[in-house]
Motif scaffolding. Structure first.
Motif, short mmCIF file in Angstrom:
data_model
loop_
_atom_site.label_atom_id
_atom_site.label_comp_id
_atom_site.label_asym_id
_atom_site.label_seq_id
_atom_site.Cartn_x
_atom_site.Cartn_y
_atom_site.Cartn_z
N GLU A 36 0.83 -1.21 0.00
CA GLU A 36 0.00 0.00 0.00
C GLU A 36 0.87 1.26 0.00
N ASP A 37 1.93 1.25 0.81
CA ASP A 37 2.83 2.40 0.86
C ASP A 37 3.50 2.64 -0.50
N ILE A 38 3.94 1.57 -1.12
CA ILE A 38 4.62 1.69 -2.41
C ILE A 38 3.66 2.19 -3.48
N VAL A 39 2.45 1.65 -3.50
CA VAL A 39 1.47 2.10 -4.50
C VAL A 39 1.10 3.56 -4.27
N GLN A 40 0.95 3.95 -3.02
CA GLN A 40 0.63 5.35 -2.73
C GLN A 40 1.77 6.26 -3.23
N GLU A 41 3.00 5.88 -2.92
CA GLU A 41 4.14 6.67 -3.37
C GLU A 41 4.23 6.68 -4.90
N ALA A 42 3.97 5.53 -5.52
CA ALA A 42 4.02 5.45 -6.98
C ALA A 42 2.95 6.35 -7.61
#
Length: 180
Positions: A36-42
């Motif tokens: 979730e963190d990576i997708v949000q950052e992406a």
């Protein structure tokens, strides 16, 4: 381009691919929260640089950003993520089994165990094989799209897929043989 137009174009080109982005991130990170963190950052990066997007395939462009975001995260969290993992799939409800509650309980157990073994085997693959396997087998991307995302020749994609499949089969054979 004004902000309203940018938002509309972004929503049309990129937002429909959030499930693919999350799926790739989850397989790469092994964890729901990290994914979730990576997708949000992406997505933040994608929106920030959306003016530079001139392609037709928002999915490929987004998955490339997700992959790059993952590798940045991985370099920062490499040691910690290798030692501390919460196996989301083992501790969460499986919607498919909830739907099949009238089915044969033995078959459901066998399916769950097979699914668990496959997920475990996928986690054991080296990252360069796991990422192409996820993109091809789970996201159904073409070799050309995968090559574009990873920025490698198409022949290398095919080679990694072949080697990844062989390693996956070997891991499953060892895990299955050890269970008997």
């Amino acid at each position: 381009m004004n902000d309203s137009t940018k938002k509309q174009r972004f929503q049309a080109a990129v937002m429909p691919h959030i499930n693919s982005a999350f799926n790739l991130a989850r397989w790469l990170t092994h964890g729901h929260a990290d994914a979730e963190d990576i997708v949000q950052e992406a997505y933040l990066r994608a929106f920030k640089f959306f003016d530079g997007f001139h392609g037709e395939d928002g999915r490929v462009w987004l998955l490339c950003i997700v992959r790059n975001t993952f590798y940045t995260w991985y370099q920062q969290n490499k040691v910690q993520s290798q030692h501390t993992q919460f196996e989301e799939e083992l501790h969460s409800s499986n919607e498919e089994s909830d739907i099949l509650d009238d089915a044969n309980p033995e078959r459901i157990l066998i399916q769950k165990d097979s699914q668990r073994l496959l997920q475990q085997a996928m986690r054991e693959l080296p990252i360069e094989f796991r990422e192409v396997m996820v993109m091809r087998e789970l996201e159904d991307l073409s070799y050309k799209q995968i090559a574009e995302i990873i920025q490698i020749p198409m022949g290398t994609v095919m080679s990694r897929l072949g080697r990844g499949r062989k390693q996956l089969a070997a891991i499953l054979a060892v895990n299955n043989g050890g269970a008997k």
